[in-house]
Write a protein that holds these residues in place. Structure first.
Motif, short mmCIF file in Angstrom:
data_model
loop_
_atom_site.label_atom_id
_atom_site.label_comp_id
_atom_site.label_asym_id
_atom_site.label_seq_id
_atom_site.Cartn_x
_atom_site.Cartn_y
_atom_site.Cartn_z
N GLY A 32 0.81 -1.21 0.00
CA GLY A 32 0.00 0.00 0.00
C GLY A 32 0.84 1.25 0.00
O GLY A 32 0.58 2.16 0.78
N SER A 94 -1.24 7.35 10.99
CA SER A 94 -1.26 6.33 12.07
C SER A 94 -1.27 7.00 13.44
O SER A 94 -2.07 6.63 14.31
CB SER A 94 -0.01 5.44 11.96
OG SER A 94 0.06 4.84 10.71
N LEU A 97 -4.62 8.76 14.11
CA LEU A 97 -5.70 7.84 14.49
C LEU A 97 -5.49 7.32 15.91
O LEU A 97 -6.44 7.16 16.69
CB LEU A 97 -5.78 6.68 13.47
CG LEU A 97 -6.22 7.11 12.06
CD1 LEU A 97 -5.90 6.03 11.04
CD2 LEU A 97 -7.71 7.45 12.03
N TYR A 118 -9.56 -0.57 7.15
CA TYR A 118 -8.12 -0.60 7.44
C TYR A 118 -7.93 -1.32 8.78
O TYR A 118 -8.45 -0.87 9.81
CB TYR A 118 -7.62 0.85 7.49
CG TYR A 118 -6.15 1.02 7.77
CD1 TYR A 118 -5.20 0.39 6.99
CD2 TYR A 118 -5.73 1.83 8.81
CE1 TYR A 118 -3.85 0.56 7.24
CE2 TYR A 118 -4.37 2.02 9.07
CZ TYR A 118 -3.45 1.37 8.28
OH TYR A 118 -2.11 1.55 8.53
N ASN A 168 -9.43 1.91 2.28
CA ASN A 168 -8.53 0.78 2.09
C ASN A 168 -9.24 -0.39 2.76
O ASN A 168 -9.61 -0.25 3.93
CB ASN A 168 -7.21 1.11 2.81
CG ASN A 168 -6.19 0.01 2.73
OD1 ASN A 168 -6.42 -0.99 2.07
ND2 ASN A 168 -5.05 0.20 3.41
N ASP A 196 -11.09 9.42 7.95
CA ASP A 196 -9.72 9.27 7.47
C ASP A 196 -9.71 9.62 5.98
O ASP A 196 -10.29 8.90 5.16
CB ASP A 196 -9.29 7.82 7.73
CG ASP A 196 -7.86 7.54 7.29
OD1 ASP A 196 -7.25 8.39 6.62
OD2 ASP A 196 -7.36 6.44 7.63
N ILE A 198 -6.94 10.01 4.08
CA ILE A 198 -5.56 9.81 3.62
C ILE A 198 -5.47 9.67 2.10
O ILE A 198 -4.47 10.04 1.50
CB ILE A 198 -4.92 8.60 4.36
CG1 ILE A 198 -3.44 8.46 4.01
CG2 ILE A 198 -5.63 7.32 4.08
CD1 ILE A 198 -2.68 7.46 4.87
N SER A 231 1.62 10.63 3.17
CA SER A 231 2.13 9.33 2.71
C SER A 231 1.76 8.98 1.27
O SER A 231 2.61 8.52 0.51
CB SER A 231 1.62 8.21 3.62
OG SER A 231 2.28 8.23 4.85
N ARG A 240 6.95 9.71 7.46
CA ARG A 240 6.11 9.66 8.66
C ARG A 240 5.53 11.01 9.03
O ARG A 240 5.83 11.60 10.07
CB ARG A 240 6.88 9.05 9.86
CG ARG A 240 7.56 7.74 9.59
CD ARG A 240 6.65 6.70 8.93
NE ARG A 240 5.45 6.37 9.68
CZ ARG A 240 4.22 6.44 9.13
NH1 ARG A 240 4.02 6.80 7.88
NH2 ARG A 240 3.19 6.11 9.86
N TYR A 319 -6.26 0.65 -4.87
CA TYR A 319 -6.62 -0.73 -4.58
C TYR A 319 -7.84 -1.16 -5.37
O TYR A 319 -8.74 -0.36 -5.63
CB TYR A 319 -6.95 -0.91 -3.10
CG TYR A 319 -5.92 -0.35 -2.16
CD1 TYR A 319 -4.64 -0.90 -2.10
CD2 TYR A 319 -6.23 0.73 -1.33
CE1 TYR A 319 -3.70 -0.38 -1.23
CE2 TYR A 319 -5.28 1.25 -0.45
CZ TYR A 319 -4.02 0.70 -0.41
OH TYR A 319 -3.08 1.20 0.44
C1 PLP Z 1 -6.79 4.01 5.39
C2 PLP Z 1 -5.42 4.22 5.94
N1 PLP Z 1 -5.27 5.01 7.02
C3 PLP Z 1 -4.06 5.21 7.57
C4 PLP Z 1 -2.92 4.62 7.05
C5 PLP Z 1 -1.57 4.89 7.71
O1 PLP Z 1 -0.88 5.83 6.94
P1 PLP Z 1 0.38 6.69 7.41
O2 PLP Z 1 1.53 6.25 6.55
O3 PLP Z 1 0.03 8.12 7.12
O4 PLP Z 1 0.60 6.44 8.85
C6 PLP Z 1 -3.03 3.79 5.93
C7 PLP Z 1 -1.84 3.11 5.36
O5 PLP Z 1 -1.91 2.29 4.47
C8 PLP Z 1 -4.32 3.59 5.34
O6 PLP Z 1 -4.50 2.83 4.27
#
Ligand code: PLP
Length: 386
Positions: A32, A94, A97, A118, A168, A196, A198, A231, A240, A319
């Motif tokens: 991912g 991460s 969250l 996720y 995801n 989220d 992201i 990311s 990070r 995905y």
């Molecule tokens: C839906 C989702 N949230 C959070 C993350 C974590 O990402 P980060 O690299 O910003 O910590 C991912 C990582 O694959 C993700 O798919």
């Protein structure tokens, strides 16, 4: 700890590493993270920041300059006003969250989330001694929950709802009106809503959106926490760095928690990330997005040719969530057999979906076209030979 499940995907990856060590060519449609590097302007900004000696801690909220750029990004793209005080820069989505769960989830209380989603979300909640309550979300709703489902699952123990759009492992989004209705349920129940975002920038069939622009928010729903990250869209997984947008009245509490848990997000990465919002950097990321869209279309076409159903068309992230139940009763076994027979590494749905993951696989198209073409041709021969 006994409640924290392992990441089963890692087992498939271990098997892939073993094959690679024996000299097999492994094609990873599993990971991912974008195959693109961070934009050159960001790498340059990192080098400049390092030479300028920006190596100490920042304040826990993050560099004011970066937070101001994020506010300007919301104003320009979504016409929403957020103040730098509401932004907290984090160690990736991460950490955002994790912070949100530690701040908002009381021991023994429930947080609603879709199945599939996720997998780490369940564990962020568990880390706060909460309980992840899964809502079975099928292809008819793009594997996303509906407001009605949220209302039906909410009980006296429920504190809030956690969702991602695009998500995801499915790459699907929640329609704005449905998301608004979910925010209204959260308001009625006096719970929180964590969205989220992201994959916000990696969307293909309609423009990007943010929950911050929902009518429910404009009319005073306060308990919305939006999470984002550098990311994926900016190709900076290992840097990070992420951020969250907090309700004003919670910003100070989150800051206190962040001060204690991590002091600050990586300083050099914060300085470099300011270059993400330059016009040229954004133009490059948009070009990359078009490449992702072409790859998605290729994978969808190839799966349709082979006869592997994709029950909900993905319109974001990188995905595709495909149904292999016609070929096997176990996606773990199917992925393992595929890997051994062809060297193509695809992950089973089991980490993402406790309820139905045995039926599904997640293909990541964060790989270049030659890899995708070779990979899909090997999947075709694997299926035809069985
Ligand atoms: C839906 C989702 N949230 C959070 C993350 C974590 O990402 P980060 O690299 O910003 O910590 C991912 C990582 O694959 C993700 O798919």
């Amino acid at each position: 700890m006994s409640g924290i499940e392992p990441f089963y995907v890692m087992e498939v990856l271990k098997q892939a590493h073993r094959l690679a060590e024996k000299g097999r060519n492994v094609i990873h449609l599993s990971i991912g993270e974008p195959d693109f590097q961070a934009p050159p302007s960001v790498v340059q900004a990192l080098t400049d920041a390092a030479h300028a000696g920006h190596m100490g801690y920042t304040n826990a909220k993050g560099l004011l300059g970066l937070r101001e750029k994020i506010c300007a990004f919301y104003a320009k793209n979504f016409h929403v006003t957020v103040s730098p005080e509401q932004i907290l820069i984090t160690t990736g989505a991460s950490a955002a969250l994790t912070l949100a769960c530690l701040a908002l989830v009381e021991a023994g209380s429930d947080v609603l989330m879709p199945d599939p989603s996720y997998p780490c979300n369940r564990h962020f909640v568990a880390a706060a001694d909460g309980v992840a309550r899964l809502m079975d979300c099928g292809p008819e709703t793009g594997f996303q929950p509906t407001a009605l489902q949220v209302e039906q699952h909410w009980n006296q123990n429920t504190r809030g709802l956690m969702i991602a759009s695009p998500a995801n492992p499915t790459g699907t989004r929640i329609a704005a009106d449905e998301l608004n209705a979910m925010a209204e349920v959260c308001r009625k129940k006096q719970g929180f809503l964590i969205v989220d975002e992201i994959y916000q920038g990696l969307v293909y069939d309609r423009p990007a959106e943010t929950a911050l622009a929902l009518p429910a928010v404009a009319s005073g729903f306060e308990d919305l926490i939006v999470v984002n990250s550098f990311s994926k869209y900016f190709g900076m997984t290992g840097w990070r760095l992420g951020w969250m947008v907090l309700p004003e009245r919670l910003a100070h509490d989150f800051e206190k928690l962040a001060q204690n848990l991590s002091i600050c997000a990586p300083t050099l990465a914060q300085h470099a990330a300011m270059a993400c919002f330059h016009e040229n950097t954004l133009a490059l990321c948009e070009e990359r997005k078009t490449l992702f869209q072409n790859r998605r279309d290729f994978i969808l076409g190839a799966l349709a040719d082979i006869g592997v159903p994709v029950p909900a068309k993905p319109d974001g992230a990188f995905y595709v969530y495909a149904d292999i139940s016609a070929f096997s009763e176990s996606s773990v076994q199917w992925c393992s057999d595929l890997l051994n027979a062809t060297g193509v590494c695809i992950v089973p749905g089991t980490d993402f979906s406790v309820l139905n993951g045995h039926r599904y696989i997640r293909i990541s198209y964060a790989r270049d076209m030659p890899d995708l073409e070779k990979g899909m041709s090997l999947v075709r021969s694997f299926i035809q030979q069985r």
